[in-house]
Design a protein around this motif. Structure first.
Motif, PDB file in Angstrom:
ATOM      1  N   UNK A   1     -18.834 -69.453  66.781  1.00 27.17           N
ATOM      2  CA  UNK A   1     -20.253 -69.778  66.719  1.00 27.17           C
ATOM      3  C   UNK A   1     -20.504 -71.272  66.677  1.00 27.17           C
ATOM      4  N   UNK A   2     -21.769 -71.648  66.825  1.00 26.66           N
ATOM      5  CA  UNK A   2     -22.178 -73.046  66.767  1.00 26.66           C
ATOM      6  C   UNK A   2     -23.625 -73.094  66.313  1.00 26.66           C
ATOM      7  N   UNK A   3     -24.016 -74.251  65.798  1.00 25.80           N
ATOM      8  CA  UNK A   3     -25.392 -74.371  65.340  1.00 25.80           C
ATOM      9  C   UNK A   3     -25.702 -75.756  64.830  1.00 25.80           C
ATOM     10  N   UNK A   4     -26.858 -75.873  64.207  1.00 22.28           N
ATOM     11  CA  UNK A   4     -27.321 -77.149  63.665  1.00 22.28           C
ATOM     12  C   UNK A   4     -27.840 -76.941  62.247  1.00 22.28           C
ATOM     13  N   UNK A   5     -27.715 -77.989  61.459  1.00 26.96           N
ATOM     14  CA  UNK A   5     -28.172 -77.952  60.061  1.00 26.96           C
ATOM     15  C   UNK A   5     -29.069 -79.152  59.807  1.00 26.96           C
ATOM     16  N   UNK A   6     -30.244 -78.886  59.235  1.00 29.41           N
ATOM     17  CA  UNK A   6     -31.209 -79.949  58.972  1.00 29.41           C
ATOM     18  C   UNK A   6     -31.484 -80.028  57.477  1.00 29.41           C
ATOM     19  N   UNK A   7     -31.300 -81.209  56.921  1.00 31.89           N
ATOM     20  CA  UNK A   7     -31.497 -81.426  55.491  1.00 31.89           C
ATOM     21  C   UNK A   7     -32.971 -81.614  55.186  1.00 31.89           C
ATOM     22  N   UNK A   8     -33.502 -80.787  54.284  1.00 28.26           N
ATOM     23  CA  UNK A   8     -34.929 -80.869  53.932  1.00 28.26           C
ATOM     24  C   UNK A   8     -35.138 -81.282  52.477  1.00 28.26           C
TER      25      UNK A   8
ATOM     26  N   UNK B   1     -29.881 -88.864  60.490  1.00 28.23           N
ATOM     27  CA  UNK B   1     -31.301 -88.577  60.247  1.00 28.23           C
ATOM     28  C   UNK B   1     -31.512 -87.164  59.706  1.00 28.23           C
ATOM     29  N   UNK B   2     -30.605 -86.735  58.829  1.00 26.19           N
ATOM     30  CA  UNK B   2     -30.710 -85.428  58.197  1.00 26.19           C
ATOM     31  C   UNK B   2     -30.210 -84.273  59.039  1.00 26.19           C
ATOM     32  N   UNK B   3     -29.722 -84.551  60.257  1.00 24.98           N
ATOM     33  CA  UNK B   3     -29.301 -83.490  61.174  1.00 24.98           C
ATOM     34  C   UNK B   3     -27.808 -83.601  61.482  1.00 24.98           C
ATOM     35  N   UNK B   4     -27.125 -82.470  61.470  1.00 23.82           N
ATOM     36  CA  UNK B   4     -25.735 -82.427  61.919  1.00 23.82           C
ATOM     37  C   UNK B   4     -25.476 -81.107  62.631  1.00 23.82           C
ATOM     38  N   UNK B   5     -24.444 -81.111  63.472  1.00 22.81           N
ATOM     39  CA  UNK B   5     -24.087 -79.938  64.250  1.00 22.81           C
ATOM     40  C   UNK B   5     -22.728 -79.426  63.782  1.00 22.81           C
ATOM     41  N   UNK B   6     -22.484 -78.144  64.027  1.00 19.45           N
ATOM     42  CA  UNK B   6     -21.214 -77.564  63.592  1.00 19.45           C
ATOM     43  C   UNK B   6     -20.749 -76.487  64.574  1.00 19.45           C
ATOM     44  N   UNK B   7     -19.451 -76.235  64.518  1.00 19.45           N
ATOM     45  CA  UNK B   7     -18.852 -75.110  65.221  1.00 19.45           C
ATOM     46  C   UNK B   7     -17.958 -74.369  64.251  1.00 19.45           C
ATOM     47  N   UNK B   8     -17.758 -73.078  64.462  1.00 16.91           N
ATOM     48  CA  UNK B   8     -16.925 -72.298  63.550  1.00 16.91           C
ATOM     49  C   UNK B   8     -16.151 -71.227  64.307  1.00 16.91           C
ATOM     50  N   UNK B   9     -14.990 -70.885  63.752  1.00 16.84           N
ATOM     51  CA  UNK B   9     -14.130 -69.881  64.363  1.00 16.84           C
ATOM     52  C   UNK B   9     -13.350 -69.180  63.264  1.00 16.84           C
ATOM     53  N   UNK B  10     -13.181 -67.853  63.406  1.00 20.82           N
ATOM     54  CA  UNK B  10     -12.418 -67.155  62.382  1.00 20.82           C
ATOM     55  C   UNK B  10     -12.347 -65.657  62.597  1.00 20.82           C
ATOM     56  N   UNK B  11     -12.006 -64.964  61.527  1.00 20.80           N
ATOM     57  CA  UNK B  11     -11.802 -63.519  61.542  1.00 20.80           C
ATOM     58  C   UNK B  11     -12.951 -62.817  60.832  1.00 20.80           C
ATOM     59  N   UNK B  12     -13.520 -61.810  61.493  1.00 25.30           N
ATOM     60  CA  UNK B  12     -14.539 -60.989  60.863  1.00 25.30           C
ATOM     61  C   UNK B  12     -13.917 -59.738  60.263  1.00 25.30           C
ATOM     62  N   UNK B  13     -14.305 -59.401  59.041  1.00 21.00           N
ATOM     63  CA  UNK B  13     -13.792 -58.214  58.351  1.00 21.00           C
ATOM     64  C   UNK B  13     -14.971 -57.344  57.934  1.00 21.00           C
ATOM     65  N   UNK B  14     -15.043 -56.141  58.496  1.00 23.70           N
ATOM     66  CA  UNK B  14     -16.142 -55.239  58.194  1.00 23.70           C
ATOM     67  C   UNK B  14     -15.646 -53.943  57.582  1.00 23.70           C
TER      68      UNK B  14
ATOM     69  N   UNK C   1     -23.848 -66.958  67.134  1.00 21.28           N
ATOM     70  CA  UNK C   1     -22.438 -66.599  66.993  1.00 21.28           C
ATOM     71  C   UNK C   1     -22.130 -65.331  67.783  1.00 21.28           C
ATOM     72  N   UNK C   2     -20.890 -65.247  68.248  1.00 22.50           N
ATOM     73  CA  UNK C   2     -20.375 -64.057  68.916  1.00 22.50           C
ATOM     74  C   UNK C   2     -19.339 -63.420  68.012  1.00 22.50           C
ATOM     75  N   UNK C   3     -19.569 -62.161  67.652  1.00 26.17           N
ATOM     76  CA  UNK C   3     -18.628 -61.392  66.840  1.00 26.17           C
ATOM     77  C   UNK C   3     -18.002 -60.342  67.751  1.00 26.17           C
ATOM     78  N   UNK C   4     -16.774 -60.626  68.214  1.00 24.47           N
ATOM     79  CA  UNK C   4     -16.110 -59.815  69.233  1.00 24.47           C
ATOM     80  C   UNK C   4     -15.118 -58.843  68.591  1.00 24.47           C
ATOM     81  N   UNK C   5     -15.505 -57.582  68.467  1.00 23.79           N
ATOM     82  CA  UNK C   5     -14.654 -56.596  67.809  1.00 23.79           C
ATOM     83  C   UNK C   5     -13.426 -56.242  68.628  1.00 23.79           C
ATOM     84  N   UNK C   6     -12.266 -56.102  67.956  1.00 22.03           N
ATOM     85  CA  UNK C   6     -11.044 -55.746  68.679  1.00 22.03           C
ATOM     86  C   UNK C   6     -10.327 -54.532  68.092  1.00 22.03           C
ATOM     87  N   UNK C   7     -10.963 -53.837  67.145  1.00 20.59           N
ATOM     88  CA  UNK C   7     -10.393 -52.591  66.637  1.00 20.59           C
ATOM     89  C   UNK C   7     -11.332 -51.430  66.956  1.00 20.59           C
TER      90      UNK C   7
END
Length: 214
Positions: free
Chosen positions: A168-175, A118-131, A186-192
């Motif tokens: 992170x996690x979230x939802x996407x709605x198609x319009x 019904x135009x809605x889906x959920x997602x999760x994501x994981x990875x490396x942040x580079x600043x 999302x949680x961006x957990x710095x380690x440096x």
């Protein structure tokens, strides 16, 4: 620094254009603008964390799908990561140091999505942040909250590169046929270390993610 940022921008732009030309149905671009809520963890004796500070992030998002529900996700964002510490040393007990740091962020994440319903889906994501730090200021206040220094330039004392783990996690709605609205957390957990010199300060933040894909 300008050469690094320019080269990164050109590489990403070329990658985005190539992806659109080769597999237009498997690549999406979007825009994001959202608040961040950051804190600093201190490993320095006599210096402790002192609560959350609000910031802001905005930029361009890109999802590269290699299967129906799996994608490599990246972005090019300008993100403000603020934070505050407090001194416990006898000489300046109660003194507060507020860090106002700005980064060009290029995260690299794996994104997993559910099937659309019904135009809605959920997602999760994981990875490396580079600043990559582009600005660093600091405010210093005494224990009675009077200003000692304001907008002190600490760029030379700040580490240029900040690495983090992002989940992170979230939802996407198609319009529309190609347009979707996205919301998530999302949680961006710095380690440096965010500074140069002895001792360690690490910054992390929660992002209340809002975006539109086209």
């Amino acid at each position: 620094m300008k050469k690094i940022l320019t080269s990164t921008f050109l590489i990403l732009t070329t990658f985005f254009v190539f992806a659109q030309e080769e597999t237009p149905s498997q690549f999406r671009l979007g825009l994001t603008a959202h608040p961040t809520f950051a804190w600093i963890k201190s490993d320095i004796q006599g210096i402790k964390s002192n609560g959350l500070r609000a910031g802001f992030s905005y930029g361009v998002l890109g999802d590269f799908y290699f299967a129906e529900n799996y994608a490599f996700s990246t972005a090019l964002k300008l993100t403000t990561i603020n934070g505050q510490t407090e001194s416990e040393l006898v000489a300046n007990a109660g003194e507060q140091q507020t860090y106002k740091l700005q980064y060009i962020e290029i995260p690299l994440k794996l994104k997993l999505s559910t099937n659309e319903s019904n135009g809605l889906k959920f997602f999760g994501e994981f990875g490396l942040g580079n600043g990559f730090n582009v600005r660093a200021k600091q405010d210093i206040k005494s224990a009675n909250n009077s200003t000692i220094e304001s907008d002190k330039d600490i760029y030379s004392e700040t580490a240029f590169y900040r690495a983090s783990l992002v989940i992170g996690a979230g939802a996407e709605f198609k319009v529309g046929e190609k347009t979707s609205i996205v919301g998530g957390l999302s949680l961006d957990n710095g380690f440096t270390d965010i500074k140069s010199g002895s001792g360690t300060l690490k910054s992390s933040y929660l992002g209340l993610n809002l975006a539109v894909f086209f």
